[in-house]
Design an enzyme around this catalytic site. Structure first.
Site, PDB file in Angstrom:
ATOM      1  N   CYS A 104       0.904  -1.034   0.043  1.00  0.00           N
ATOM      2  CA  CYS A 104       0.052   0.158   0.030  1.00  0.00           C
ATOM      3  C   CYS A 104       0.783   1.254   0.013  1.00  0.00           C
ATOM      4  O   CYS A 104       0.558   2.364  -0.473  1.00  0.00           O
ATOM      5  CB  CYS A 104      -0.980   0.056   1.148  1.00  0.00           C
ATOM      6  SG  CYS A 104      -1.450  -1.383   2.028  1.00  0.00           S
ATOM      7  N   ASN A 159      36.979  16.153  33.968  1.00  0.00           N
ATOM      8  CA  ASN A 159      38.011  15.257  33.658  1.00  0.00           C
ATOM      9  C   ASN A 159      39.263  14.687  34.494  1.00  0.00           C
ATOM     10  O   ASN A 159      40.340  14.947  34.400  1.00  0.00           O
ATOM     11  CB  ASN A 159      38.699  16.355  32.462  1.00  0.00           C
ATOM     12  CG  ASN A 159      39.497  15.355  31.637  1.00  0.00           C
ATOM     13  OD1 ASN A 159      39.410  14.123  31.402  1.00  0.00           O
ATOM     14  ND2 ASN A 159      40.515  16.071  30.727  1.00  0.00           N
ATOM     15  N   GLU A 208      37.893   3.193  37.483  1.00  0.00           N
ATOM     16  CA  GLU A 208      38.102   1.978  37.141  1.00  0.00           C
ATOM     17  C   GLU A 208      36.776   1.337  38.102  1.00  0.00           C
ATOM     18  O   GLU A 208      36.360   0.188  37.772  1.00  0.00           O
ATOM     19  CB  GLU A 208      39.448   1.251  37.815  1.00  0.00           C
ATOM     20  CG  GLU A 208      40.612   1.602  36.910  1.00  0.00           C
ATOM     21  CD  GLU A 208      41.418   2.695  37.470  1.00  0.00           C
ATOM     22  OE1 GLU A 208      42.172   2.496  38.720  1.00  0.00           O
ATOM     23  OE2 GLU A 208      41.566   3.703  37.015  1.00  0.00           O
ATOM     24  N   ASP A 209      36.774   1.669  39.271  1.00  0.00           N
ATOM     25  CA  ASP A 209      35.812   1.222  40.176  1.00  0.00           C
ATOM     26  C   ASP A 209      34.217   1.155  39.379  1.00  0.00           C
ATOM     27  O   ASP A 209      33.486   0.414  39.701  1.00  0.00           O
ATOM     28  CB  ASP A 209      35.490   1.773  41.605  1.00  0.00           C
ATOM     29  CG  ASP A 209      36.928   1.745  42.213  1.00  0.00           C
ATOM     30  OD1 ASP A 209      37.552   0.905  42.108  1.00  0.00           O
ATOM     31  OD2 ASP A 209      37.222   2.763  43.136  1.00  0.00           O
ATOM     32  N   SER A 263      39.955  11.090  37.101  1.00  0.00           N
ATOM     33  CA  SER A 263      39.783   9.651  37.097  1.00  0.00           C
ATOM     34  C   SER A 263      39.670   9.154  38.381  1.00  0.00           C
ATOM     35  O   SER A 263      39.454   7.792  38.688  1.00  0.00           O
ATOM     36  CB  SER A 263      40.985   9.214  36.527  1.00  0.00           C
ATOM     37  OG  SER A 263      42.303   9.350  37.137  1.00  0.00           O
ATOM     38  N   ASP A 271      50.706  13.909  39.147  1.00  0.00           N
ATOM     39  CA  ASP A 271      51.495  15.071  39.568  1.00  0.00           C
ATOM     40  C   ASP A 271      53.091  14.627  40.127  1.00  0.00           C
ATOM     41  O   ASP A 271      53.815  15.686  40.287  1.00  0.00           O
ATOM     42  CB  ASP A 271      50.694  15.225  40.858  1.00  0.00           C
ATOM     43  CG  ASP A 271      49.357  15.838  40.779  1.00  0.00           C
ATOM     44  OD1 ASP A 271      49.129  16.574  39.797  1.00  0.00           O
ATOM     45  OD2 ASP A 271      48.252  15.551  41.436  1.00  0.00           O
ATOM     46  N   THR A 302      37.151   5.665  41.834  1.00  0.00           N
ATOM     47  CA  THR A 302      37.942   5.937  40.770  1.00  0.00           C
ATOM     48  C   THR A 302      37.064   5.392  39.440  1.00  0.00           C
ATOM     49  O   THR A 302      36.183   4.536  39.642  1.00  0.00           O
ATOM     50  CB  THR A 302      39.236   5.174  40.693  1.00  0.00           C
ATOM     51  OG1 THR A 302      39.000   3.623  40.424  1.00  0.00           O
ATOM     52  CG2 THR A 302      40.235   5.152  41.985  1.00  0.00           C
ATOM     53  N   SER A 353      36.617   2.157  47.970  1.00  0.00           N
ATOM     54  CA  SER A 353      37.556   1.150  48.373  1.00  0.00           C
ATOM     55  C   SER A 353      37.903   1.736  49.591  1.00  0.00           C
ATOM     56  O   SER A 353      38.291   2.818  49.870  1.00  0.00           O
ATOM     57  CB  SER A 353      38.805   1.509  47.355  1.00  0.00           C
ATOM     58  OG  SER A 353      38.579   2.097  46.271  1.00  0.00           O
TER      59      SER A 353
END
Ligand code: SF4
Ligand code: SF4
Lengths: 507, 131
Positions: free
Chosen positions: A131, A477, A497-498, A479, A437, A495, A393
């Site tokens: 259709c 920005n 990663e966590d 981590s 740092d 972090t 942690s």
């Protein structure tokens, strides 16, 4: 006791007494409820504010050859097309497909442009069937060119809207406007004593005196109807679902907006006439700003249940300033701050005045509701939540500021970590060192921790949602963030990663 | 009183402390709202604060080193777009915006210092700050 039919007869004869809800306050004050109920026939109400939950059903008519539209864009804003071949629903908060335009021109702006009679570009793609052989279509249309444009708003006209402030130490951008740091302003919304549902409410039964399904209303400068309770309807936080014909509407009362860094929304003028059938109704129509309680919540807390900061009323809010007792860095302080409105009281008045004029001119008759508003329910979503405390942690590895850079480096290596919070004697956070740092310190021949640590540390709390921490990390920005308690003592570190482990584990 | 001006100085004067001299010589206070200094020319928006006389003296002095044009308005509000909501009201650091008794949002234009906070907060993009 009067009936709606009797009032309508009076309206037709030009004999009805119609006043706005503001005028009704005075009348009741001066003459008493009984007399007011006797001679006032209709009280008009109005509100004009951001109503995100708004949108329009459009039927575009069929193209030749026909298309079954699947993906539909109006001036680059996507409209929902899962309805039928050439119907779509455009929602006010839909952002632009173009990320450069995004929220600056969204669904609300398309709706306002249509009402203004401007040309809109329709682009649609479909899948072909017997259709519907056509694959795509790209044309310019105006409101006159479409068959129907029916505004259907699932949630409009909030009875009361909570006010907002912000505990954070940064500005936040919300649907209640820009909230300044450290409780420095309070924003509120709503027409208070002019609000339709407020003027029709019976607090004893938690229901509405006259408003219901089928109530004829003022919507966006045209005539509309209440079609039921709105979503999240929960008196005294009642809401309405309404419909109206976009073709009748007036760009004065349909205004697209963009809440800065939040999203697009539609400001709508909505007004409801309340027939004064008895004293109980008359009395409620005399409700004043000072009688309406407004809670103030902390929008700085990124949780569903935001902390209640204070309770106030519309009169105080409209005065332009308010004194709050708030907790800033562990200290209870009194703070007088400016209040600002997000909705427009001036326009709410204009809505109530316009509706009053319509009725006085005999152009607008009241309707009898066919049923009361439906079920009240506003419960939270059953959604999982992960808090910082769940992925922390622990115990925290921290260091004092008098250690050497060499010692700091050793700690990082020993524990295989990248972030080392620096604390004072009481364990309170004073800075943070990352492995980066330390590398920098080596390159630049810096000697002490004090020289290289970051002092302005972004932190998190144990009861903060992980999602919010993730947003902060990407915004700044970084981590990793130290987690602190109310005394700024470090209790752990989170972090990236966590966080990625968390998301990785779930999928 | 306050007066705001656009100020262009020609290249030969760029190394002179014209603004500091104006302040020292006339006693006017100067708020620099905007400054764009290029090798050939400098363009500034200045707010002069002082008595009528000192401001006039300052204008005279400034005219010697460049071109002065008075700004009557810094804020331009599109009254067609403004719905008098009040989202801008709490953003103003110097209380130059208020709501009057008829619930109009009013700008005290001669007090505005052009910080743009109100502009950034307006959901209707009704405010323009003239640069
Ligand atoms: S925020 Fe914009 S629309 Fe609202 S009052 Fe201010 S200028 Fe007007
Ligand atoms: S630009 Fe700044 S100073 Fe001027 S009115 Fe707006 S907020 Fe106030």
């Amino acid at each position: 006791m009067k009936t709606i039919q009797e009032i309508n007869e009076k309206i037709k004869k030009g004999e009805a007494v119609v006043v706005t809800a503001e005028e009704m306050i005075k009348i009741v004050e001066e003459e008493g409820v009984k007399k007011a109920a006797d001679y006032v026939d209709v009280v008009t109400t109005g509100t004009f504010g951001a109503m995100c939950s708004s949108g329009v059903f459009i039927n575009f008519g069929h193209s030749d050859p026909p298309i079954k539209m699947l993906k539909i864009y109006l001036n680059n804003v996507e409209a929902y097309g899962g309805l039928a071949a050439v119907d779509a629903y455009i929602g006010a908060t839909q952002p632009n497909e173009d990320p450069d335009v995004d929220i600056d021109y969204g669904g609300a702006h398309v709706i306002e442009d249509l009402v203004r009679g401007k040309e809109i570009e329709l682009y649609a793609e479909g899948y072909t069937t017997d259709c519907y052989p056509r694959k795509d279509v790209n044309v310019k249309i105006t409101l006159d060119d479409v068959n129907q444009a029916i505004m259907v708003n699932p949630r409009n006209g909030y009875q009361t809207y909570a006010a907002a402030t912000n505990s954070r130490d940064e500005k936040i951008y919300t649907y209640m406007g820009v909230l300044l740091p450290e409780y420095s302003n309070v924003h509120y919304s709503g027409a208070g004593q002019l609000n339709p549902l407020q003027n029709d409410y019976d607090p004893e039964t938690k229901s509405f005196n006259t408003i219901g399904i089928g109530t004829r209303i003022f919507l966006g400068g045209g005539i509309g109807y209440v079609i039921g309770e709105g979503t999240q309807h929960n008196p005294p936080f009642g809401t309405l679902m309404v419909k109206g014909d976009l073709k009748q509407m007036d760009p004065k009362f349909i205004r697209a907006a963009t809440m800065p860094k939040y999203g697009s929304t539609l400001y709508i003028g909505l007004g409801i006439p309340i027939p004064v059938l008895n004293e109980k109704i008359a009395e409620r129509c005399a409700i004043r700003d000072e009688d309406i309680e407004v809670p103030i919540y902390d929008y700085g807390t990124p949780r569903r249940d935001r902390p209640l900061i204070a309770k106030t009323n519309y009169k105080v809010l409209r005065s332009g300033k308010i004194t709050l007792r708030v907790n800033i860095e562990g200290r209870e302080v009194e703070k007088t701050v400016k209040t600002g409105s997000v909705s427009s009281y001036k326009m709410a008045r204009e809505v109530a005045e316009t509706l009053k004029k319509w009725i006085l001119d005999g152009k607008f008759l009241l309707s009898e509701r066919v049923d009361t508003l439906g079920r009240a329910e506003n419960k939270p979503m059953k959604s999982p939540i992960t808090l910082v405390r769940d992925i922390l942690s622990k115990p925290p590895i921290t260091a004092q500021r008098n250690i050497s850079i060499m010692e700091a480096a050793k700690i990082l290596i020993k524990h295989n970590i990248n972030h080392l919070p620096i604390v004072d004697e009481q364990g309170r956070l004073v800075g943070i060192i990352t492995s980066w740092d330390i590398a920098k310190a080596l390159a630049q021949n810096k000697k002490t921790i004090e020289e290289i640590m970051t002092r302005n540390v972004v932190t998190a709390y144990e009861d903060e949602p992980v999602d919010h921490v993730a947003v902060k990390m990407s915004k700044y920005n970084i981590s990793g963030v130290p987690v602190v308690d109310n005394y700024r003592r470090v209790v752990g570190v989170v972090t990236s990663e966590d966080i990625s482990r968390l998301f990785g584990g779930k999928k | 009183m306050r007066k705001r001006i656009y100020y262009w100085t020609a290249s030969e004067h760029i190394n002179k402390p014209v603004i500091a001299d104006t302040v020292l010589n006339t006693g006017v206070k100067i708020n620099i709202l905007k400054a764009k200094v290029e090798p050939q020319e400098a363009f500034l928006i200045l707010e002069l604060i002082g008595s009528k006389e000192t401001i006039e003296k300052a204008l005279d002095y400034l005219s010697k080193f460049g071109e002065v044009e008075e700004i009557s308005k810094v804020i331009k509000r599109d009254l067609e777009k403004c719905v008098h909501c009040g989202c801008c009201l709490t953003q103003c650091p110097i209380d130059a915006i208020y709501m009057d008794e008829e619930y109009n949002v009013v700008f005290k234009e001669d007090e505005c210092v052009g910080c743009k906070n109100c502009m950034k907060a307006c959901p209707f993009k009704a405010i323009e700050i003239i640069e």
